[in-house]
Every structure is written in C-alpha cells, then in structure tokens.
Design a protein around this motif. Structure first.
Motif, PDB file in Angstrom:
ATOM      1  N   GLY A  59       0.857  -1.046   0.031  1.00 19.61           N
ATOM      2  CA  GLY A  59       0.028   0.201  -0.059  1.00 19.61           C
ATOM      3  C   GLY A  59       0.920   1.445   0.003  1.00 19.61           C
ATOM      4  N   VAL A  60       1.909   1.118   0.663  1.00 19.08           N
ATOM      5  CA  VAL A  60       2.847   2.412   0.900  1.00 19.08           C
ATOM      6  C   VAL A  60       3.445   2.650  -0.608  1.00 19.08           C
ATOM      7  N   GLU A  61       3.864   1.525  -1.282  1.00 18.18           N
ATOM      8  CA  GLU A  61       4.631   1.467  -2.591  1.00 18.18           C
ATOM      9  C   GLU A  61       3.501   2.057  -3.355  1.00 18.18           C
ATOM     10  N   ILE A  62       2.237   1.874  -3.579  1.00 21.21           N
ATOM     11  CA  ILE A  62       1.242   2.116  -4.337  1.00 21.21           C
ATOM     12  C   ILE A  62       1.060   3.784  -4.196  1.00 21.21           C
ATOM     13  N   ALA A  63       0.903   4.079  -2.946  1.00 22.81           N
ATOM     14  CA  ALA A  63       0.813   5.747  -2.666  1.00 22.81           C
ATOM     15  C   ALA A  63       1.974   6.324  -2.966  1.00 22.81           C
ATOM     16  N   LYS A  64       3.023   5.859  -2.671  1.00 27.15           N
ATOM     17  CA  LYS A  64       4.334   6.557  -3.177  1.00 27.15           C
ATOM     18  C   LYS A  64       4.160   6.925  -4.826  1.00 27.15           C
ATOM     19  N   ALA A  65       3.852   5.669  -5.649  1.00 29.57           N
ATOM     20  CA  ALA A  65       3.765   5.686  -7.058  1.00 29.57           C
ATOM     21  C   ALA A  65       2.650   6.826  -7.516  1.00 29.57           C
ATOM     22  N   ILE A  66       1.489   6.744  -6.771  1.00 27.03           N
ATOM     23  CA  ILE A  66       0.381   7.700  -7.069  1.00 27.03           C
ATOM     24  C   ILE A  66       1.049   9.137  -6.824  1.00 27.03           C
ATOM     25  N   THR A  67       1.529   9.256  -5.670  1.00 22.41           N
ATOM     26  CA  THR A  67       2.011  10.796  -5.429  1.00 22.41           C
ATOM     27  C   THR A  67       3.109  11.242  -6.456  1.00 22.41           C
ATOM     28  N   VAL A  68       4.012  10.218  -6.928  1.00 15.10           N
ATOM     29  CA  VAL A  68       5.087  10.682  -7.914  1.00 15.10           C
ATOM     30  C   VAL A  68       4.351  10.937  -9.204  1.00 15.10           C
ATOM     31  N   VAL A  69       3.451  10.169  -9.555  1.00 12.41           N
ATOM     32  CA  VAL A  69       2.577  10.463 -10.692  1.00 12.41           C
ATOM     33  C   VAL A  69       2.048  11.987 -10.617  1.00 12.41           C
ATOM     34  N   LEU A  70       1.425  12.242  -9.637  1.00 12.90           N
ATOM     35  CA  LEU A  70       0.641  13.601  -9.377  1.00 12.90           C
ATOM     36  C   LEU A  70       1.678  14.460  -9.571  1.00 12.90           C
ATOM     37  N   ILE A  71       2.841  14.369  -8.733  1.00 13.49           N
ATOM     38  CA  ILE A  71       3.819  15.642  -8.543  1.00 13.49           C
ATOM     39  C   ILE A  71       4.415  15.623 -10.213  1.00 13.49           C
ATOM     40  N   GLY A  72       4.800  14.176 -10.712  1.00 16.93           N
ATOM     41  CA  GLY A  72       5.457  14.588 -11.780  1.00 16.93           C
ATOM     42  C   GLY A  72       4.502  15.200 -13.009  1.00 16.93           C
ATOM     43  N   TYR A  73       3.488  14.958 -12.755  1.00 17.08           N
ATOM     44  CA  TYR A  73       2.354  15.567 -13.918  1.00 17.08           C
ATOM     45  C   TYR A  73       2.302  17.022 -13.724  1.00 17.08           C
ATOM     46  N   PHE A  74       2.409  17.330 -12.378  1.00 15.56           N
ATOM     47  CA  PHE A  74       2.441  18.937 -12.103  1.00 15.56           C
ATOM     48  C   PHE A  74       3.747  19.650 -12.667  1.00 15.56           C
ATOM     49  N   ILE A  75       4.866  18.993 -12.463  1.00 17.92           N
ATOM     50  CA  ILE A  75       5.962  19.504 -12.831  1.00 17.92           C
ATOM     51  C   ILE A  75       6.045  19.518 -14.281  1.00 17.92           C
ATOM     52  N   ILE A  76       5.624  18.449 -14.817  1.00 12.85           N
ATOM     53  CA  ILE A  76       5.511  18.439 -16.398  1.00 12.85           C
ATOM     54  C   ILE A  76       4.976  19.676 -17.080  1.00 12.85           C
ATOM     55  N   GLN A  77       3.518  19.899 -16.494  1.00 13.41           N
ATOM     56  CA  GLN A  77       2.993  20.875 -16.963  1.00 13.41           C
ATOM     57  C   GLN A  77       3.371  22.337 -16.608  1.00 13.41           C
ATOM     58  N   LEU A  78       4.149  22.230 -15.529  1.00 14.23           N
ATOM     59  CA  LEU A  78       5.025  23.567 -15.255  1.00 14.23           C
ATOM     60  C   LEU A  78       6.104  23.981 -16.145  1.00 14.23           C
ATOM     61  N   ILE A  79       7.119  22.720 -16.526  1.00 13.99           N
ATOM     62  CA  ILE A  79       7.941  22.702 -17.592  1.00 13.99           C
ATOM     63  C   ILE A  79       7.458  23.120 -18.926  1.00 13.99           C
ATOM     64  N   VAL A  80       6.265  22.462 -19.197  1.00 16.37           N
ATOM     65  CA  VAL A  80       5.894  22.800 -20.453  1.00 16.37           C
ATOM     66  C   VAL A  80       5.247  24.379 -20.768  1.00 16.37           C
ATOM     67  N   GLY A  81       4.803  24.675 -19.707  1.00 16.28           N
ATOM     68  CA  GLY A  81       4.316  26.242 -19.424  1.00 16.28           C
ATOM     69  C   GLY A  81       5.410  27.063 -19.766  1.00 16.28           C
ATOM     70  N   ILE A  82       6.553  26.796 -18.834  1.00 14.35           N
ATOM     71  CA  ILE A  82       7.794  27.773 -19.111  1.00 14.35           C
ATOM     72  C   ILE A  82       8.345  27.747 -20.415  1.00 14.35           C
ATOM     73  N   GLY A 116       7.933  13.205 -24.292  1.00 22.46           N
ATOM     74  CA  GLY A 116       9.216  12.826 -23.669  1.00 22.46           C
ATOM     75  C   GLY A 116       9.198  12.903 -22.172  1.00 22.46           C
ATOM     76  N   LEU A 117       8.716  13.824 -21.561  1.00 21.07           N
ATOM     77  CA  LEU A 117       8.640  13.791 -20.157  1.00 21.07           C
ATOM     78  C   LEU A 117       7.774  12.902 -19.666  1.00 21.07           C
ATOM     79  N   PHE A 118       6.712  12.674 -20.411  1.00 22.40           N
ATOM     80  CA  PHE A 118       5.573  11.525 -19.671  1.00 22.40           C
ATOM     81  C   PHE A 118       6.371  10.305 -19.764  1.00 22.40           C
ATOM     82  N   SER A 119       7.240   9.916 -21.037  1.00 21.72           N
ATOM     83  CA  SER A 119       7.815   8.621 -20.801  1.00 21.72           C
ATOM     84  C   SER A 119       9.060   8.587 -19.709  1.00 21.72           C
ATOM     85  N   VAL A 120       9.743   9.805 -19.358  1.00 25.28           N
ATOM     86  CA  VAL A 120      10.524   9.514 -18.373  1.00 25.28           C
ATOM     87  C   VAL A 120      10.000   9.301 -16.906  1.00 25.28           C
TER      88      VAL A 120
END
Length: 271
Positions: free
Chosen positions: A16-39, A65-69
C-alpha cells in the motif's frame, strides 16, 4: 478475522505504501511536467523569431518525452529493476515500431513539415486534392479548415509525399479569365472593354500590367483570355468583381457572350 486484519495491515504498510508513493510521484510528476511545458511555451513565444507551428510541435514532443521519463521513474520506484525497465522499454519500442509504422512515419514527416515549412498555420493550401486554411500542425497530422467550414485532417505522411500548393506564401496571384464571344465580334472591342475593366479595379497591380489576347478559335466562339495580377489576399474578391463587371459591360456594348452549342434543323419528308 485476526488473520484478515493482519494481512490488511501488512498490505497497507508494504504494498500500500509503494502504491501511494507511485500515485504521489505520478501526481507530482504531472504537475512538474505541466510547469516545465508552461515555462518552455512562454520562453518560446517571447522569442522574436517565434513560430506558432514550431512551438506547438515542440511542445508535443516535449510532453511525450517527459511523460515517458515519468513512466520509467514510476516503474523503477515500484521495484522493477533498471535492467528490466530497459529490457521492457526495448521490447515495447520494437513492438510499437512494428505495429505503428504509419504513426512513426507521420511523426517523422511532421518533423519534416515543421522544419522545411512548406506551409505554416494560417496559410491557405491545397494538398492531396483538399483545399483549406491550416488550423494546426501536430506530431501526427495537419488540420485544415475548408472554405465550406469543414475540418479536414490530413496525415503528415500524406502532406509530405504529395505536391502542396501554397496560395498564401507569395504576395501576389495571377487571375485568368476566359471570355467567349461571338465570331461576329471585333477583336479590339472586346480587348478594350476587358482591359479597361481590369485596369480600373482598385486591387489591380500595374506591374505586371493586365493583358487580354485572343487565345482560342472555338467551335462556335472566339475565346479571349484576361491575365492580371492582384495581392494574394484580394484574389477571390477581385476575381468575382471582374467576372460580374465584364459580363455587364459586354451586354451593354451589345457583344454576345457565346458558348458551345449544337443547332439541330428538322426538315419535313420530301423537302
């Protein structure tokens, strides 16, 4: 019951902790990708040499490319070894390349279209028998808006292997109008009327000057051809104006607008 509770607690504290970490990483990663693309988008659009077509294409490639990473990072955090991730990615890449040859071809041709620029967004073109204004150029296809208000999607592969007519790229366009008149008409009369109309139009270019010559001896008419140059953006309005005015002026001058026709004469038996 105790076993069920124990298993549930064990699941929550491990998997459960690993799944939660994965979900958190996906959400944070998605936010960072949108931020990078916006910049990147803001940085490119502020550039003096900005190109809307190139901006949209590069942003699409960047997102891919960013979503693949991000996917590789999530798989690695989930316990999948780096070697397995690389192997998995290689197998998937091979399978995708075989199954999506047309898609990959469109992607490559999309890059070719963007870099060579046979057309850009906002230009009116004709490709593979389709006429329209370029709405957007993405990684895989080009969207056109036809004069009838329809949206046509043309693959980048089609756009790259077929001849493209770009009506907007050059500043001027030539108008060609054929005027069929009766054989009884005097040549100079037709030429004077047609040329006077062309020269008087406000959109007409003086260099090259309008020209009207007898170009064809038809089966039942003489064909005079007007050739003149106008700004590309004024082409259609000028063409329609000339067609209407030429017809009216020839009628006023009592010059017959002739057309191909067949005359049938019936005779009674014995005549």
């Amino acid at each position: 019951m105790d076993k069920l509770i124990k298993n549930s607690v064990n699941f929550l504290t491990t998997t459960g902790v690993e799944i939660a970490k994965a979900i958190t990483v996906v959400l944070i990663g998605y936010f960072i990708i949108q931020l990078i693309v916006g910049i990147i988008k803001r940085a490119i659009t502020k550039s003096p040499s900005k190109d809307k077509t190139l901006v949209n294409f590069l942003l699409g490639i960047t997102k891919f490319g960013l979503f693949s990473v991000l996917i590789i990072i999530v798989l690695t955090m989930s316990g999948v070894s780096t070697d397995n991730v690389v192997t998995f990615a290689s197998v998937i890449s091979l399978g995708v390349s075989l199954a999506l040859q047309d898609v990959i071809s469109n992607l490559a041709n999309g890059f070719l279209v963007v870099t060579t620029k046979p057309f850009v967004e906002g230009e009116f073109i004709s490709v593979d028998g389709v006429d329209g204004t370029v709405i957007s150029i993405s990684m895989f296809h080009t969207k056109l808006k036809t004069p009838n208000g329809q949206m046509i999607v043309v693959s980048n592969h089609t756009a790259s292997i077929n001849n493209v007519i770009n009506y907007s790229r050059l500043p001027t366009r030539r108008i060609v109008i054929n005027v069929p008149v009766s054989y009884k008409t005097a040549t100079n009369d037709v030429k004077k009327i047609v040329l006077d109309i062309a020269k008087a139009h406000p959109n007409m270019l003086k260099d090259p000057a309008p020209d009207c010559r007898l170009t064809e001896y038809g089966d039942s008419n003489l064909v005079f051809t007007l050739k003149c140059w106008v700004p590309a953006g004024k082409y259609w309005d000028t063409l329609f104006d000339l067609n209407e005015t030429i017809l009216d002026k020839l009628r006023e001058a009592k010059i017959e607008i002739d057309y191909s026709q067949v005359d049938i004469h019936l005779k009674k038996e014995g005549e």
